[in-house]
Design a protein around this motif. Structure first.
Motif, short mmCIF file in Angstrom:
data_model
loop_
_atom_site.label_atom_id
_atom_site.label_comp_id
_atom_site.label_asym_id
_atom_site.label_seq_id
_atom_site.Cartn_x
_atom_site.Cartn_y
_atom_site.Cartn_z
N VAL A 1 -6.60 2.78 -0.84
CA VAL A 1 -7.04 1.76 0.12
C VAL A 1 -7.94 2.45 1.13
N ILE B 1 0.86 -1.18 0.00
CA ILE B 1 0.00 0.00 0.00
C ILE B 1 0.90 1.23 0.00
N THR C 1 -10.45 -1.23 -1.80
CA THR C 1 -9.94 -0.03 -2.47
C THR C 1 -11.06 0.65 -3.25
#
Ligand SMILES: Cc1cc2nc3c(=O)[nH]c(=O)nc-3n(C[C@H](O)[C@H](O)[C@H](O)COP(=O)(O)OP(=O)(O)OC[C@H]3O[C@@H](n4cnc5c(N)ncnc54)[C@H](O)[C@@H]3O)c2cc1C
Lengths: 95, 416
Positions: free
Chosen positions: B206, B37, B221
């Motif tokens: 995210v 991420i 997401t």
């Protein structure tokens, strides 16, 4: 940024120093059963929100009072300013 | 596509029509073995080393904006390994060594320029502290060189060495330090990772972590849910926001740091200079602008812009050592959100949630760490053990009293 001091009126934020999350007012009881985890939390962990944040500012270049300022951490808009002593007193502390 | 001198000449003669996209703009698949991420420098470097050094496949980097839009494209590009403490110095020296070979490794010109960094000192006590730091650097295999005022005057004749409020008494130089083209680091890692099959997914924020029975099994997401084997958070200034999705509170506050660029000048400053009696550091970009910065604004902020008091403070610091700055006009200024940790040092660690990993707390020194951070995070993800240079970067160091506090400021993030 302008902080509207409850006693002195609008003041430039540059007159103040910053401490951090207003949760620091609530120091844990060192004698309590859970003192160790409570102090780790108090000393080191923060919510660090993106949004309204209650935080401690010290009027170092002014009347040296501690303030609890509610400020938005994305827009810097200040929506509330209180004397930290008033906040503590409301919780039954520092009579 | 590989870059070479021959290819550049050929493309130059044929109108530059033969270049491919630097990386594949991937659409998300439903499952990856590794989901990283954050597509900043650290996230991209992690993906690259995971694929390249640890032979992993099926990796995705999910980035909420565009590549290079975070701190990797906002910093003042200084690299160095001049730390004092054992928990830090071997890590940053590893990073500097990786920078030295990075362009060959990535086959990408990141304009790495080891033009040297000079930390000025202004008092006897500060000199002693710098000698100690220099010795710690030498002991860890880095280079360090204590310069006299005369040596400094020779190299930088325009510095205010005499009649200043804080006269320059000398400086600690690291000649291998320098600057790097920051965007090119993001692009170079993205390209190299993409060539190894990593999916780089932009405009994909995210918004939630899929956690079942204390185990992270995927991310939610804005482009739909993605399942994952290991989920690696690497979002710098947004660390607290993302980890809050897992119910975690971090030893981190987010603060804004500003950077400034002046109008372009002829070559003036050959290296990087830092002021020792205030917070100011400066170098000159290849385009000629002076690039400089100083302190963070000092209060929690997620606004990617700063306020005026710090602009004044930084410029005062600049005027104190470089009086010739006074005639310059500022061309641009901007801010980035720093993940300021409680002891000023980073965290690369597992979390209490299975398969969820964390990398953050870089404060304003994380650009120089990019290669080592990526390598050490990849090592942790691949082996579930910390890399030998990153064993101190653990979550539990705060409760164990093992802080790595270079500045000796205590648990006050805005002072680190
Ligand atoms: C003004 C300034 C000057 C600096 N100067 C230096 C310097 O001279 N030397 C040095 O070593 N360091 C410096 N730094 C620090 C350095 O830039 C950072 O520590 C480092 O870049 C952080 O790592 P990163 O590149 O991975 O961060 P970033 O590039 O910020 O990457 C994090 C990424 O995560 C993404 N993200 C966030 N939330 C989500 C989400 N929910 N979903 C998906 N993606 C998300 C963001 O969009 C961002 O792209 C400076 C920083 C600033 C702001």
């Amino acid at each position: 940024m302008i902080i509207n001091h409850p006693l002195l009126g609008p003041r430039d934020a540059a007159e103040f120093t910053y401490l951090g999350d207003a949760g620091l007012i609530d120091r844990p009881d060192g004698m309590a059963e859970n003192a160790l985890p409570a102090f780790i939390d108090y000393g080191y962990l923060r919510d660090n929100v993106a949004g309204n944040h209650r935080e401690l500012w010290f009027h170092e270049q002014g009347d040296r009072s501690w303030l609890v300022v509610t400020r938005h951490t994305v827009t810097h808009e200040i929506t509330n300013v209180e004397l930290a002593s008033d906040v503590a007193r409301k919780r039954g502390r520092s009579k | 596509m590989r870059f070479s001198g021959f290819k550049i000449i050929r493309e130059g003669l044929s109108g530059h029509k033969g270049w491919d996209a630097t990386w594949r703009d991937a659409t998300p698949k439903s499952h990856y073995d590794h989901i990283i991420i954050g597509g900043g420098g650290h996230g991209l470097a992690t993906a690259y080393y995971l694929a390249r050094r640890y032979g992993k496949a099926n990796i995705a980097v999910v980035e909420k904006g565009w590549l290079g839009g975070g701190n990797v494209g906002r910093n003042t590009t200084i690299i160095r390994s001049n730390y004092l403490l054992d928990g830090n110095e071997p890590f940053y020296e590893l990073s500097l060594k990786l920078w030295e070979g990075l362009e060959q490794d990535l086959n990408y010109n990141a304009m790495i320029s080891q033009r040297g960094i000079l930390n000025l000192f202004h008092t006897d006590a500060q000199r002693d502290a710098y000698i100690r730091r220099g010795n710690a650097m030498l002991l860890n295999g880095a280079d360090a060189d204590l310069l006299t005022t005369d040596q400094i005057k020779n190299r930088y004749p325009f510095l205010n060495t005499k009649d200043a409020r804080f006269p320059i008494k000398g400086g600690l130089a690291q000649h291998r330090g320098g600057t790097v083209r920051h965007d090119a680091v993001a692009w170079g890692y993205a390209r190299a990772a993409s060539l190894l099959g990593v999916d780089i997914i932009q405009n994909c924020e995210v918004t939630g972590l899929d956690i079942k029975n204390n185990k992270c099994v995927g991310v939610i997401t804005t482009r739909g849910p993605i399942k994952g084997g290991k989920i690696a958070c690497c979002v710098a200034g947004s660390s607290s926001r993302v980890m809050a999705m897992a119910g975690m509170r971090l030893p981190i506050e987010s603060h804004v740091l500003q950077a400034f660029v002046s109008e372009g000048l002829k070559p003036l400053i050959p290296g990087v200079i830092t002021f020792g009696a205030g917070h100011f550091y400066c170098s000159q970009s290849d385009k000629g602008g002076l690039v400089f910065g100083g302190d963070i604004d000092g209060y929690n902020s997620y606004a990617q812009r700063g306020n005026l008091p710090i602009v004044e403070d930084v410029c005062e610091g600049g005027m104190a050592i470089l009086p010739n700055l006074g005639r310059l006009r500022l061309l641009r200024m901007w801010g980035g959100i720093m993940d300021m940790s409680m002891d000023g040092s980073p965290i690369i660690d597992k979390t209490p949630i299975e398969n969820l990993y964390f990398n953050g707390g870089w404060c304003y020194g994380g650009f120089k760490a990019t290669p080592a951070s990526g390598l050490c995070y990849a090592h942790l993800l691949a082996t579930d053990t910390p890399h030998e240079t990153a064993t101190a970067y653990r979550f539990d160091r705060f409760e164990k009293g093992l802080m790595i506090d270079e500045k000796g400021q205590g648990n006050q993030p805005n002072l680190h």
